[in-house]
Design an enzyme around this catalytic site. Structure first.
Site, PDB file in Angstrom:
ATOM      1  N   LYS A 199       1.164  -1.217   0.036  1.00 33.64           N
ATOM      2  CA  LYS A 199       0.038   0.019  -0.080  1.00 33.64           C
ATOM      3  C   LYS A 199       0.876   1.259  -0.155  1.00 33.64           C
ATOM      4  O   LYS A 199       1.774   1.503   1.160  1.00 33.64           O
ATOM      5  CB  LYS A 199      -0.831  -0.063   1.261  1.00 33.64           C
ATOM      6  CG  LYS A 199      -1.676   1.274   1.346  1.00 33.64           C
ATOM      7  CD  LYS A 199      -2.856   1.216   2.272  1.00 33.64           C
ATOM      8  CE  LYS A 199      -3.526   2.432   2.339  1.00 33.64           C
ATOM      9  NZ  LYS A 199      -4.667   2.404   3.307  1.00 33.64           N
ATOM     10  N   LYS A 221       1.217  10.066   5.790  1.00 31.34           N
ATOM     11  CA  LYS A 221       1.246   8.673   6.189  1.00 31.34           C
ATOM     12  C   LYS A 221       2.408   8.045   5.591  1.00 31.34           C
ATOM     13  O   LYS A 221       2.553   6.824   5.555  1.00 31.34           O
ATOM     14  CB  LYS A 221       0.117   7.880   5.634  1.00 31.34           C
ATOM     15  CG  LYS A 221      -1.152   8.495   6.069  1.00 31.34           C
ATOM     16  CD  LYS A 221      -2.510   7.609   5.923  1.00 31.34           C
ATOM     17  CE  LYS A 221      -3.490   8.042   6.479  1.00 31.34           C
ATOM     18  NZ  LYS A 221      -4.857   7.360   6.173  1.00 31.34           N
ATOM     19  N   LYS A 252      -2.144  -1.463  -3.852  1.00 25.43           N
ATOM     20  CA  LYS A 252      -3.054  -0.366  -3.873  1.00 25.43           C
ATOM     21  C   LYS A 252      -2.181   0.958  -3.996  1.00 25.43           C
ATOM     22  O   LYS A 252      -1.283   1.081  -3.129  1.00 25.43           O
ATOM     23  CB  LYS A 252      -3.629  -0.340  -2.622  1.00 25.43           C
ATOM     24  CG  LYS A 252      -4.659   0.850  -2.468  1.00 25.43           C
ATOM     25  CD  LYS A 252      -5.189   0.849  -0.769  1.00 25.43           C
ATOM     26  CE  LYS A 252      -5.992   2.231  -0.751  1.00 25.43           C
ATOM     27  NZ  LYS A 252      -6.373   1.953   0.687  1.00 25.43           N
TER      28      LYS A 252
HETATM   29  C1  PBG Z   1      -7.689   3.497   5.304  1.00 23.24           C
HETATM   30  C2  PBG Z   1      -7.956   3.300   3.897  1.00 23.24           C
HETATM   31  C3  PBG Z   1      -7.691   4.241   2.956  1.00 23.24           C
HETATM   32  C4  PBG Z   1      -8.116   3.651   1.653  1.00 23.24           C
HETATM   33  C5  PBG Z   1      -8.514   2.502   1.771  1.00 23.24           C
HETATM   34  N1  PBG Z   1      -8.567   2.217   3.366  1.00 23.24           N
HETATM   35  C6  PBG Z   1      -7.156   5.678   2.721  1.00 23.24           C
HETATM   36  C7  PBG Z   1      -6.091   5.892   3.292  1.00 23.24           C
HETATM   37  O1  PBG Z   1      -4.872   5.001   3.598  1.00 23.24           O
HETATM   38  O2  PBG Z   1      -5.433   7.109   3.642  1.00 23.24           O
HETATM   39  C8  PBG Z   1      -8.281   4.315   0.483  1.00 23.24           C
HETATM   40  C9  PBG Z   1      -9.211   3.901  -0.765  1.00 23.24           C
HETATM   41  C10 PBG Z   1      -9.487   4.845  -1.831  1.00 23.24           C
HETATM   42  O3  PBG Z   1      -8.857   5.810  -2.295  1.00 23.24           O
HETATM   43  O4  PBG Z   1     -10.489   4.496  -2.630  1.00 23.24           O
HETATM   44  N2  PBG Z   1      -6.309   3.167   5.854  1.00 23.24           N
END
Ligand code: PBG
Length: 329
Positions: A199, A221, A252
């Site tokens: 991620k 983050k 992701k």
């Molecule tokens: C939570 C999370 C996020 C997304 C999915 N779970 C946001 C982030 O990490 O800030 C993003 C999903 C999207 O943009 O469609 N941690």
């Protein structure tokens, strides 16, 4: 005369021939629909930066899920949008058995028992700091090991409510193993873990953070989500998630990370998922609204490219539209 006898175009000559030659076929079986939920009754609150996507109250989400099931969508991923008044430093609300998410899981399972439910594990929707882990009050650092107990309690509470797939999206070190151990020790050995393995600290999550009002209050983050410049680091995360007991690995965002998906598929025998995130959805919708691209064709092309890269399943806000489209054709 030059003898041009090698002609790839023969294999593309008409629709029937192209169907025969097609290497990658996208179907509704590949798609997981993310859904946003809110407290209240009779509420459908559109997300401005995601045209076509809304936050649903519990009574209406059940209808939406049934509609998705009838269209052939077999898994939904639920995200609660909570009022700031119930957020705190330790994401206490995340383990409330009567919380919005837990109640919604039960409602959906009552009404549509075969629909698979995936739930996200990270502190951000419940955290007054808007971070995925605990923020140290002195230094502002995101505390890793202290966060693991909170993540495990959240995962357990989701499993107890009926979630089929736990999706840790927080990127703390060791969270998959910690959650697996907790689930197993409480008898939830059948509950799956789809780990957000690679991620990235991406600018593509903006519209999602609007939907949940979950943007970090301070900082970013980058000390836990990965640097978009890195691929080898993703390979290391694969090894860890496999060793810690993940059932499915995820990349992701998706569209700018097809190389990561392809590499992951090559390196693991676990199923690979991708998350076609909110910003990717918003870009297509915005350009389509302007009349600059054919949104439907572009979304299908994008999702097909995920499969071509090696994905077994795709989380996408286009899932419902695609399913409607497939049902028509
Ligand atoms: C939570 C999370 C996020 C997304 C999915 N779970 C946001 C982030 O990490 O800030 C993003 C999903 C999207 O943009 O469609 N941690």
């Amino acid at each position: 005369m030059y003898l041009n006898n090698i002609r790839p175009r023969r294999n593309r000559k008409n629709h029937a021939m192209r169907s025969l030659m097609r290497e990658t076929i996208l179907t509704v079986d590949d798609l997981i629909m993310p859904l946003f939920i809110v407290e209240g009754k009779d509420q459908i609150i559109p997300v401005d930066s995601m045209p076509g996507i809304s936050r649903f109250s519990r009574d209406l989400i059940v209808k939406e899920v049934k509609e998705l099931w009838n269209l052939g969508v077999k898994c939904v991923s639920l995200f609660p949008a909570l009022d700031d008044s119930i957020k705190d430093r330790l994401a206490t609300e995340s383990k409330n058995p009567n919380g919005l998410l837990q109640k919604t899981i039960k409602d959906i399972k009552d009404a549509c028992p075969d629909m698979l439910i995936m739930t996200d594990v990270a502190m951000d929707p419940y955290s007054s700091d808007g971070h995925d882990g605990i923020v140290c009050e002195k230094t502002g650092e995101i505390l890793n090991d202290e966060t693991l107990d909170i993540l495990s309690a959240m995962a357990l509470s989701q499993a107890q409510a009926g979630s089929d797939i736990i999706g840790p999206s927080d990127m703390m070190d060791g969270r998959v193993g910690h959650i697996r151990e907790t689930l197993d020790s409480e008898g939830f050995h059948k509950t799956q873990i789809m780990s957000y393995t690679a991620k990235y600290a991406s600018a593509f999550y903006g519209p999602f953070r609007d939907a949940l009002d979950s943007a970090p209050k301070a900082g970013d983050k980058k000390t836990y989500q990965m640097d978009p410049a890195n691929l080898t680091e993703a390979l290391r995360e694969i090894e860890l998630d496999e060793a810690e007991g993940a059932d499915i690995l995820m990349v992701k965002p998706g569209i700018s990370y097809l190389d990561v998906i392809a590499k992951m598929k090559e390196r693991t025998n676990l199923p690979v998922a991708a998350y076609n995130v909110s910003g990717e959805y918003a870009m297509v919708k915005a350009a389509a609204e302007k009349g600059w691209i054919d949104g439907e064709a572009v979304s299908l092309e994008m999702l097909t490219s995920f499969k071509r890269a090696g994905c077994d399943m795709i989380l996408t806000y286009f899932a419902k539209e695609c399913a409607i489209n497939f049902a028509k054709n």
